[in-house]
Design a protein around this motif. Sequence first.
Motif, PDB file in Angstrom:
ATOM      1  N   TYR A   1      68.808  27.724  26.159  1.00 27.05           N
ATOM      2  CA  TYR A   1      70.819  28.693  26.604  1.00 27.05           C
ATOM      3  C   TYR A   1      71.275  28.359  27.430  1.00 27.05           C
ATOM      4  O   TYR A   1      72.478  28.740  27.514  1.00 27.05           O
ATOM      5  CB  TYR A   1      69.794  29.909  25.896  1.00 27.05           C
ATOM      6  CG  TYR A   1      68.720  30.238  27.264  1.00 27.05           C
ATOM      7  CD1 TYR A   1      69.738  31.226  28.893  1.00 27.05           C
ATOM      8  CD2 TYR A   1      67.610  30.358  27.542  1.00 27.05           C
ATOM      9  CE1 TYR A   1      69.511  31.732  29.080  1.00 27.05           C
ATOM     10  CE2 TYR A   1      67.615  30.907  28.682  1.00 27.05           C
ATOM     11  CZ  TYR A   1      67.691  31.478  29.623  1.00 27.05           C
ATOM     12  OH  TYR A   1      67.439  32.111  31.025  1.00 27.05           O
TER      13      TYR A   1
ATOM     14  N   SER B   1      77.643  33.362  13.930  1.00 28.81           N
ATOM     15  CA  SER B   1      77.114  31.590  13.136  1.00 28.81           C
ATOM     16  C   SER B   1      77.639  30.829  13.310  1.00 28.81           C
ATOM     17  O   SER B   1      77.124  29.203  12.875  1.00 28.81           O
ATOM     18  CB  SER B   1      77.687  32.299  11.465  1.00 28.81           C
ATOM     19  OG  SER B   1      76.466  33.411  10.898  1.00 28.81           O
TER      20      SER B   1
ATOM     21  N   MET C   1      76.270  28.810  16.278  1.00 25.16           N
ATOM     22  CA  MET C   1      74.834  27.947  16.084  1.00 25.16           C
ATOM     23  C   MET C   1      75.375  26.322  14.966  1.00 25.16           C
ATOM     24  O   MET C   1      74.888  25.776  15.052  1.00 25.16           O
ATOM     25  CB  MET C   1      74.251  28.752  14.321  1.00 25.16           C
ATOM     26  CG  MET C   1      73.609  30.273  15.702  1.00 25.16           C
ATOM     27  SD  MET C   1      73.049  31.462  14.151  1.00 25.16           S
ATOM     28  CE  MET C   1      72.077  30.308  13.452  1.00 25.16           C
TER      29      MET C   1
ATOM     30  N   ASN D   1      74.640  23.602  16.757  1.00 26.60           N
ATOM     31  CA  ASN D   1      73.612  23.442  16.285  1.00 26.60           C
ATOM     32  C   ASN D   1      72.025  23.387  17.126  1.00 26.60           C
ATOM     33  O   ASN D   1      71.142  22.753  17.324  1.00 26.60           O
ATOM     34  CB  ASN D   1      73.298  21.813  16.508  1.00 26.60           C
ATOM     35  CG  ASN D   1      72.327  21.042  14.925  1.00 26.60           C
ATOM     36  OD1 ASN D   1      72.073  21.861  14.462  1.00 26.60           O
ATOM     37  ND2 ASN D   1      71.220  19.930  15.315  1.00 26.60           N
ATOM     38  N   VAL D   2      72.219  24.948  16.913  1.00 26.22           N
ATOM     39  CA  VAL D   2      71.021  25.481  17.941  1.00 26.22           C
ATOM     40  C   VAL D   2      70.628  26.786  16.863  1.00 26.22           C
ATOM     41  O   VAL D   2      71.638  27.229  15.997  1.00 26.22           O
ATOM     42  CB  VAL D   2      71.610  26.140  19.918  1.00 26.22           C
ATOM     43  CG1 VAL D   2      71.534  24.517  20.289  1.00 26.22           C
ATOM     44  CG2 VAL D   2      72.783  26.950  19.216  1.00 26.22           C
ATOM     45  N   SER D   3      69.527  27.624  17.988  1.00 27.69           N
ATOM     46  CA  SER D   3      69.034  29.158  16.838  1.00 27.69           C
ATOM     47  C   SER D   3      69.859  29.959  16.829  1.00 27.69           C
ATOM     48  O   SER D   3      70.934  30.031  18.178  1.00 27.69           O
ATOM     49  CB  SER D   3      67.648  28.777  16.948  1.00 27.69           C
ATOM     50  OG  SER D   3      67.216  29.720  17.827  1.00 27.69           O
ATOM     51  N   ARG D   4      69.842  31.437  16.417  1.00 26.90           N
ATOM     52  CA  ARG D   4      70.608  32.443  16.509  1.00 26.90           C
ATOM     53  C   ARG D   4      70.179  33.325  18.367  1.00 26.90           C
ATOM     54  O   ARG D   4      70.943  33.322  18.507  1.00 26.90           O
ATOM     55  CB  ARG D   4      70.522  32.829  15.744  1.00 26.90           C
ATOM     56  CG  ARG D   4      70.868  35.085  15.684  1.00 26.90           C
ATOM     57  CD  ARG D   4      70.598  35.245  14.545  1.00 26.90           C
ATOM     58  NE  ARG D   4      70.830  35.059  12.804  1.00 26.90           N
ATOM     59  CZ  ARG D   4      72.214  35.262  12.524  1.00 26.90           C
ATOM     60  NH1 ARG D   4      73.270  35.737  13.379  1.00 26.90           N
ATOM     61  NH2 ARG D   4      72.322  33.997  11.608  1.00 26.90           N
ATOM     62  N   THR D   5      69.131  32.939  18.174  1.00 31.70           N
ATOM     63  CA  THR D   5      68.813  33.174  19.256  1.00 31.70           C
ATOM     64  C   THR D   5      68.469  33.100  21.025  1.00 31.70           C
ATOM     65  O   THR D   5      69.389  33.428  21.598  1.00 31.70           O
ATOM     66  CB  THR D   5      66.803  33.169  19.566  1.00 31.70           C
ATOM     67  OG1 THR D   5      66.082  33.895  18.099  1.00 31.70           O
ATOM     68  CG2 THR D   5      66.011  33.992  20.619  1.00 31.70           C
ATOM     69  N   THR D   6      69.257  31.379  20.688  1.00 34.68           N
ATOM     70  CA  THR D   6      69.694  30.688  21.908  1.00 34.68           C
ATOM     71  C   THR D   6      71.017  31.303  21.881  1.00 34.68           C
ATOM     72  O   THR D   6      71.241  30.882  23.079  1.00 34.68           O
ATOM     73  CB  THR D   6      69.498  29.249  21.272  1.00 34.68           C
ATOM     74  OG1 THR D   6      68.407  28.563  21.299  1.00 34.68           O
ATOM     75  CG2 THR D   6      70.330  28.325  22.331  1.00 34.68           C
TER      76      THR D   6
ATOM     77  N   HIS E   1      59.369  33.919  22.406  1.00 32.76           N
ATOM     78  CA  HIS E   1      60.181  33.844  21.657  1.00 32.76           C
ATOM     79  C   HIS E   1      60.953  35.485  20.994  1.00 32.76           C
ATOM     80  O   HIS E   1      62.121  35.727  21.107  1.00 32.76           O
ATOM     81  CB  HIS E   1      60.750  33.161  19.481  1.00 32.76           C
ATOM     82  CG  HIS E   1      60.712  31.401  20.195  1.00 32.76           C
ATOM     83  ND1 HIS E   1      58.996  30.808  20.774  1.00 32.76           N
ATOM     84  CD2 HIS E   1      60.750  30.837  20.709  1.00 32.76           C
ATOM     85  CE1 HIS E   1      58.911  29.555  21.051  1.00 32.76           C
ATOM     86  NE2 HIS E   1      60.867  30.050  20.468  1.00 32.76           N
TER      87      HIS E   1
END
Length: 236
Positions: free
Chosen positions: A11, A37, A40, A44-49, A93
């Motif tokens: 992050y 979105s 993301m 190329n990472v997650s929503r949390t990141t 997480h």
Amino acid sequence: MADNQKKLPLYTQIKNKMVRNIKEGKWNEGETIPSESQLMEYYNVSRTTIRQAVRELVQAGILETRRGAPTKVRLRPKVDMNNPGIIHHEQGHNLTVKVLRAEDTNRHYFAARQLKRPDEEELFSLDRLRFADDRPIAIQQMYLPAEIGEKIKDKTGTDFDLFPHLGRFNIHYTTIKENVSACNATRYEADLLGISPGEALIVIERVTFGLDYLPMEYSRTKYLPASFQYKIEIGN
């Protein structure tokens, strides 16, 4: 990606890239940034990141978020944010909290002095148990001036990090000073954290300063050592 970036949490790497876009004028002050979105997909990472990176930039006063509105650039950074100096974060997480106590009180004289307030002045006092993936990892004691505490009372049981909510009221921090120490868990703390009395805990004592360079928050958080990462980086 540079070697020093690879050492940073994901992050933080994304946050640094977003700062670079703002510095280079790709995202200008007052303009909206790409949606969650889109970010993301782009990184190329997650929503949390993405949410954690945005949250830190909101805390720093760089981005601005409002309920039901897109995230905007509030301020172009004037300093180099690529070297964070000190990085610490909870291991896990799904980060949640449980309120143990929340009250307005004038009984915490040491906290009042840390906030440079008169001993008799009423403060908002908040004790919370912090969880990662449904496991208790820390006990947090937080103190704020009553006028600031009033703005977060409805978020104390839902928001793991309360500073992004304060950002909606144009309350941002400029500086954070922390002390790190260790202690042994009391019986009360051990019961909350699911450990034995006397086991070691990491203590993070923090004073947060606002845009006027006056203290706006004092906190003391006791962590299970296995649930917390503290890293210092010096130089580029």
